[in-house]
Motif scaffolding. Structure first.
Motif, short mmCIF file in Angstrom:
data_model
loop_
_atom_site.label_atom_id
_atom_site.label_comp_id
_atom_site.label_asym_id
_atom_site.label_seq_id
_atom_site.Cartn_x
_atom_site.Cartn_y
_atom_site.Cartn_z
N PRO A 1 0.80 -1.23 0.00
CA PRO A 1 0.00 0.00 0.00
C PRO A 1 0.83 1.28 0.00
N VAL A 2 0.31 2.27 -0.69
CA VAL A 2 0.89 3.61 -0.62
C VAL A 2 0.44 4.20 0.72
N THR A 3 1.36 4.73 1.49
CA THR A 3 1.03 5.21 2.84
C THR A 3 1.51 6.64 3.05
N THR A 4 1.14 7.17 4.18
CA THR A 4 1.65 8.46 4.62
C THR A 4 1.84 8.41 6.12
N THR A 5 2.31 9.51 6.72
CA THR A 5 2.56 9.54 8.17
C THR A 5 1.73 10.63 8.83
N ARG A 6 1.64 10.57 10.14
CA ARG A 6 0.86 11.56 10.91
C ARG A 6 1.35 12.99 10.66
N ASP A 7 2.66 13.14 10.57
CA ASP A 7 3.23 14.48 10.47
C ASP A 7 3.45 14.95 9.04
N ALA A 8 2.98 14.14 8.08
CA ALA A 8 3.10 14.57 6.68
C ALA A 8 2.11 15.70 6.40
N ALA B 1 -0.62 13.89 1.21
CA ALA B 1 -1.60 12.81 1.20
C ALA B 1 -2.58 12.97 0.03
N ILE B 2 -3.04 14.19 -0.18
CA ILE B 2 -3.98 14.45 -1.27
C ILE B 2 -3.33 14.14 -2.62
N GLY C 1 -4.24 5.02 11.72
CA GLY C 1 -5.54 5.36 11.17
C GLY C 1 -5.48 5.48 9.66
N PHE C 2 -6.54 6.03 9.09
CA PHE C 2 -6.62 6.28 7.65
C PHE C 2 -6.97 7.73 7.41
N ILE C 3 -6.49 8.26 6.31
CA ILE C 3 -6.98 9.55 5.85
C ILE C 3 -7.76 9.28 4.57
N THR C 4 -8.98 9.78 4.49
CA THR C 4 -9.85 9.52 3.35
C THR C 4 -10.45 10.83 2.85
N TRP C 5 -11.00 10.80 1.66
CA TRP C 5 -11.69 11.99 1.16
C TRP C 5 -12.81 12.37 2.12
N GLU C 6 -13.47 11.37 2.68
CA GLU C 6 -14.56 11.63 3.62
C GLU C 6 -14.05 12.28 4.89
N SER C 7 -12.93 11.77 5.44
CA SER C 7 -12.41 12.35 6.69
C SER C 7 -11.89 13.77 6.46
N ILE C 8 -11.33 14.00 5.28
CA ILE C 8 -10.86 15.36 4.96
C ILE C 8 -12.05 16.31 4.86
N GLY C 9 -13.08 15.88 4.15
CA GLY C 9 -14.27 16.73 3.99
C GLY C 9 -14.95 17.00 5.31
N CYS C 10 -15.04 15.95 6.16
CA CYS C 10 -15.68 16.11 7.47
C CYS C 10 -14.91 17.11 8.33
#
Length: 326
Positions: free
Chosen positions: A99-106, A111-112, A134-143
């Motif tokens: 999987p392509v990933t990212t980090t908390r402090d990125a 991520a986008i 966790g995950f970052i998602t389009w939904e979590s960003i929008g929320c």
């Protein structure tokens, strides 16, 4: 038949542990208190071997008396099924795609960018290669944005609800989980993450498995329509009897795919269809379809080859075209 006590142990080893024993025909006969391969002796020995499901390779009767033979269990029918009959998520391509990933402090823009570049709806956020936060998602960003979050770091846009599935999770269980959760991350025994399975992956796999069945059903239905009303029921009953098949025949549907082929292989039956196509070529391609059908019915999770699928598509189209003028 009387045999020596030490031979009983050999028989037990062969039957219970599938062991093989090499010996001369002379020694083999001695286990039965025999010294010659007379008709009476060999008859009793053969009956004994048959009752124990054991054989000699080569046949003890035809080998030089002081030559060598192998005493072993008769060949057992094996299944092509793997030792583990349960399909696991490890067979899915997406479960084996790092999987392509990212980090908390990125940065959020990082991520986008990754999500847009790879056409992903979510990214796992890791604290280290074997630990997810966790995950970052389009939904979590929008929320988050809707609720006034304006920071530039991934950690402020996280969805902490996620599901981890083990690499050897049964496929059926995994599919149910993905349908419920929309996506899961797959973890191997060494705790490394091997892939992400989404609803899109499940849908793609479902199509891979079901499309050949649907094509086959279409082909068989079209063949039945070609045969419809062309034969008397008694003709079909007699045909099956000639194949040593005593099944009850009431409709064309009661025949197997193989029987459809063998039925129209006969020139006199082919004439009843009144088709303006080449019989031999048609039968040849039907046999190709039959072989593909056999592969499909054994359920290979990887599906059939692109060439096989195209053969089914072509045959379905061909039969559809024939029906227009039939």
């Amino acid at each position: 038949m009387q045999i020596r006590e030490d031979f009983k142990e050999i028989i037990s080893e062969i039957q219970e542990n599938n062991k093989e024993f090499k010996m001369s025909p002379r020694d083999f006969l001695a286990y039965f208190h025999c010294s010659k391969r007379t008709k009476g002796n060999t008859g009793r020995i053969d009956n004994f071997l048959e009752s124990k499901r054991i054989e000699t390779i080569p046949n003890y009767i035809n080998v030089w008396i002081d030559g060598e033979l192998t005493l072993k269990h008769k060949p057992k029918a094996k299944s092509k099924t793997e030792p583990d009959p349960i399909q696991r998520i490890s067979i899915l391509p997406s479960a084996n795609r790092t999987p392509v990933t990212t980090t908390r402090d990125a940065k959020l823009t990082d991520a986008i960018t990754k999500m847009m570049m790879h056409n992903y709806s979510q990214l796992p956020v890791l604290s280290n290669p074997k630990s997810i936060v966790g995950f970052i998602t389009w939904e979590s960003i929008g929320c988050a944005i809707t609720n006034g979050v304006t920071t530039e770091l991934v950690k402020d846009y996280l969805n902490f609800e996620y599901t981890i599935l083990e690499y050897d999770t049964p496929l059926l269980k995994a599919i149910k989980t993905v349908i419920e959760k929309e996506y899961v991350i797959v973890q191997k025994k060494d705790k490394s993450f091997s892939g992400i399975i989404t609803l899109a992956d499940v849908s793609s796999q479902f199509l891979t498995l079901t499309e050949p069945f649907l094509l086959l059903e279409e082909i068989e239905n079209l063949i039945r329509l070609l045969l419809d009303d062309k034969f008397l029921i008694q003709e079909l009953i007699d045909f099956c009897k000639n194949e040593n098949d005593d099944k009850s025949i009431e409709t064309i549907d009661d025949l197997t795919f193989g029987q459809y082929i063998r039925l129209v292989e006969k020139p006199e039956n082919w004439e009843k269809l009144k088709l303006k196509i080449e019989r031999v070529t048609f039968i040849k391609q039907l046999n190709v379809v039959r072989e593909i059908r056999n592969d499909i019915m054994h359920f290979d999770p990887e599906g059939i080859t692109s060439e096989q699928k195209q053969a089914l598509i072509n045959m379905a189209k061909f039969l559809t075209d024939i029906r227009k003028f039939h």
